[in-house]
Design a protein around this motif. Structure first.
Motif, short mmCIF file in Angstrom:
data_model
loop_
_atom_site.label_atom_id
_atom_site.label_comp_id
_atom_site.label_asym_id
_atom_site.label_seq_id
_atom_site.Cartn_x
_atom_site.Cartn_y
_atom_site.Cartn_z
N UNK A 42 1.14 -1.40 -0.09
CA UNK A 42 0.36 -0.02 0.17
C UNK A 42 1.03 1.34 0.15
N UNK A 43 0.47 2.34 -0.98
CA UNK A 43 0.92 3.25 -1.18
C UNK A 43 0.57 4.34 -1.34
N UNK A 44 1.09 5.59 -1.71
CA UNK A 44 0.15 6.74 -2.62
C UNK A 44 0.23 6.38 -3.58
N UNK A 45 -1.58 6.23 -4.25
CA UNK A 45 -1.83 5.92 -5.64
C UNK A 45 -0.91 7.05 -7.32
N UNK A 46 -0.95 7.94 -6.81
CA UNK A 46 -0.19 9.37 -7.58
C UNK A 46 -1.19 9.35 -8.67
N UNK A 47 -2.61 9.41 -8.34
CA UNK A 47 -3.73 9.89 -9.06
C UNK A 47 -3.37 10.45 -10.34
N UNK A 48 -3.74 9.96 -11.58
CA UNK A 48 -4.09 11.41 -13.37
C UNK A 48 -4.12 12.33 -12.78
N UNK A 49 -5.59 12.45 -12.30
CA UNK A 49 -6.50 13.82 -11.62
C UNK A 49 -6.30 13.92 -9.97
N UNK A 50 -5.61 13.89 -9.51
CA UNK A 50 -5.53 13.86 -7.99
C UNK A 50 -6.48 14.27 -7.22
N UNK A 51 -7.19 13.72 -6.21
CA UNK A 51 -8.55 14.49 -5.27
C UNK A 51 -7.80 15.79 -4.43
N UNK A 52 -6.29 15.15 -4.02
CA UNK A 52 -5.94 15.50 -2.79
C UNK A 52 -5.44 17.37 -3.36
N UNK A 53 -4.82 17.22 -4.64
CA UNK A 53 -4.87 18.32 -5.31
C UNK A 53 -5.55 19.59 -5.64
N UNK A 54 -6.60 18.74 -6.23
CA UNK A 54 -8.42 19.85 -6.81
C UNK A 54 -8.65 20.12 -4.94
N UNK A 55 -8.10 19.90 -3.77
CA UNK A 55 -8.41 20.14 -1.97
C UNK A 55 -7.68 21.17 -1.92
N UNK A 56 -6.20 21.06 -2.91
CA UNK A 56 -5.69 21.80 -1.64
C UNK A 56 -5.93 23.41 -1.80
N UNK A 57 -6.09 24.07 -0.99
CA UNK A 57 -6.56 25.78 -1.17
C UNK A 57 -5.56 26.67 -1.76
N UNK A 58 -4.42 26.25 -0.97
CA UNK A 58 -2.99 26.48 -1.33
C UNK A 58 -1.95 26.44 -2.43
N UNK A 59 -1.95 25.42 -3.05
CA UNK A 59 -1.37 24.53 -3.78
C UNK A 59 -0.36 24.21 -3.67
N UNK A 60 -0.28 23.57 -2.02
CA UNK A 60 0.77 22.45 -1.25
C UNK A 60 1.15 21.24 -2.14
N UNK A 61 0.10 20.78 -2.80
CA UNK A 61 -0.17 19.96 -3.33
C UNK A 61 0.05 19.83 -4.61
N UNK A 62 0.99 18.91 -5.62
CA UNK A 62 1.14 19.33 -6.79
C UNK A 62 1.39 17.81 -7.76
N UNK A 63 0.53 18.19 -8.98
CA UNK A 63 0.89 17.21 -9.83
C UNK A 63 1.78 17.26 -10.88
N UNK A 64 2.78 16.07 -11.01
CA UNK A 64 4.28 16.34 -11.62
C UNK A 64 3.81 15.87 -12.76
N UNK A 65 4.27 17.03 -13.94
CA UNK A 65 4.05 15.70 -15.51
C UNK A 65 5.13 14.71 -15.79
N UNK A 66 5.63 14.37 -14.56
CA UNK A 66 6.44 12.54 -14.82
C UNK A 66 5.96 12.12 -13.95
N UNK A 67 4.46 12.85 -13.08
CA UNK A 67 3.63 11.12 -12.43
C UNK A 67 3.00 11.18 -11.44
N UNK A 68 4.41 11.67 -10.06
CA UNK A 68 4.27 11.89 -8.58
C UNK A 68 3.41 12.89 -8.82
#
Length: 262
Positions: free
Chosen positions: A59-85
């Motif tokens: 079990x680990x972070x699934x690094x979603x293609x369209x991550x819900x955690x990124x969309x929920x963060x109001x300040x952009x602390x989480x981001x999806x990189x072009x490489x996948x992580x």
């Protein structure tokens, strides 16, 4: 886009992936706490091996293609990189923990024991390895190649090949191919893996579309509320002045202080 493919049928439960992850990120020894979920993950453990029946599942972070955690963060602390992580910037984090509520897999963990707590999770070794052209520590350490690293499209093709060539060995689907819009951590397994999510993850359902409208309204709401509060303060202060409220007394001259001290 990079990804990880885990073949549950090959995992022997040795946890060398867990040890490699801890060494790579200098994670301390885990001290179990009463609020942990018992799945092995914590602010000090980014990956864990869970036993389900006769199988071992990592079990680990699934690094979603369209991550819900990124969309929920109001300040952009989480981001999806072009490489996948999906990576995290603690310097921007408000500590709101919206990402923890948004994640359909229950992955992000809050470092409650820290004096300055942050959210912790797997980053697929983006900063320490991927940027240098090296695979994640967990995949490099696996002795049976139960977990491998590569391009997502190539790993999907490999996963389907394994299912096609041994249909009785695996469930007839690649877990993560289309779940919640797709993930960059894929599984083929002899057992159903629904227990890895916090409920039934609907295939093809992109979760950020459910929150995009609300989260897009957050910045204008902050600005509007700030402007309204500033306007109310100005009106109240102006009324006080017009009502003849006594002004604050000026400071006494130095001479007065000397007289008072005699």
């Amino acid at each position: 886009m990079k990804a990880i493919l885990t073949d549950v049928s090959k995992c022997i439960g040795c946890e060398q992936c867990v040890a490699a992850c801890a060494a790579e990120h200098r994670l301390p020894a885990v001290i179990p706490a009463r609020w942990t979920e018992g799945d092995g993950l914590s602010a000090q453990r980014f990956t864990a091996v869970v036993r389900k029946g006769g199988s071992y599942v990592r079990k680990q972070c699934r690094h979603c293609v369209a991550p819900a955690c990124v969309s929920a963060c109001p300040v952009g602390a989480l981001r999806k990189t072009a490489d996948g992580p999906v990576v995290y910037d603690a310097g921007k984090c408000l500590g709101c923990r919206y990402c923890m509520m948004a994640c359909p897999y229950g992955i992000p963990r809050y470092d409650w024991a820290s004096a300055a707590p942050t959210v912790r999770k797997c980053t697929m070794c983006a900063a320490t390895r991927l940027e240098a052209g090296r695979p994640p520590a967990c995949t490099e350490a696996c002795p049976t190649k139960a977990t491998i690293f590569g391009e997502r499209d190539a790993l999907l093709a490999e996963a389907h090949r394994r299912i096609r060539e041994a249909p009785g060995k695996y469930q007839p689907r690649v877990c993560g191919e289309t779940d919640v819009g797709g993930t960059c951590v894929l599984y083929v397994a002899p057992i159903p893996l629904e227990f890895l999510s916090l409920g039934q993850c609907q295939e093809g359902r992109v979760l950020p579309t459910l929150t995009a409208t609300a989260m897009a309204a957050v910045p204008p709401v902050f600005v509007t509320v700030g402007a309204l509060m500033g306007g109310l303060y100005w009106i109240i202060d102006r009324r006080r002045k017009l009502a003849g409220a006594p002004a604050p007394l000026p400071p006494a001259p130095d001479g007065g202080d000397k007289e008072k001290g005699r």
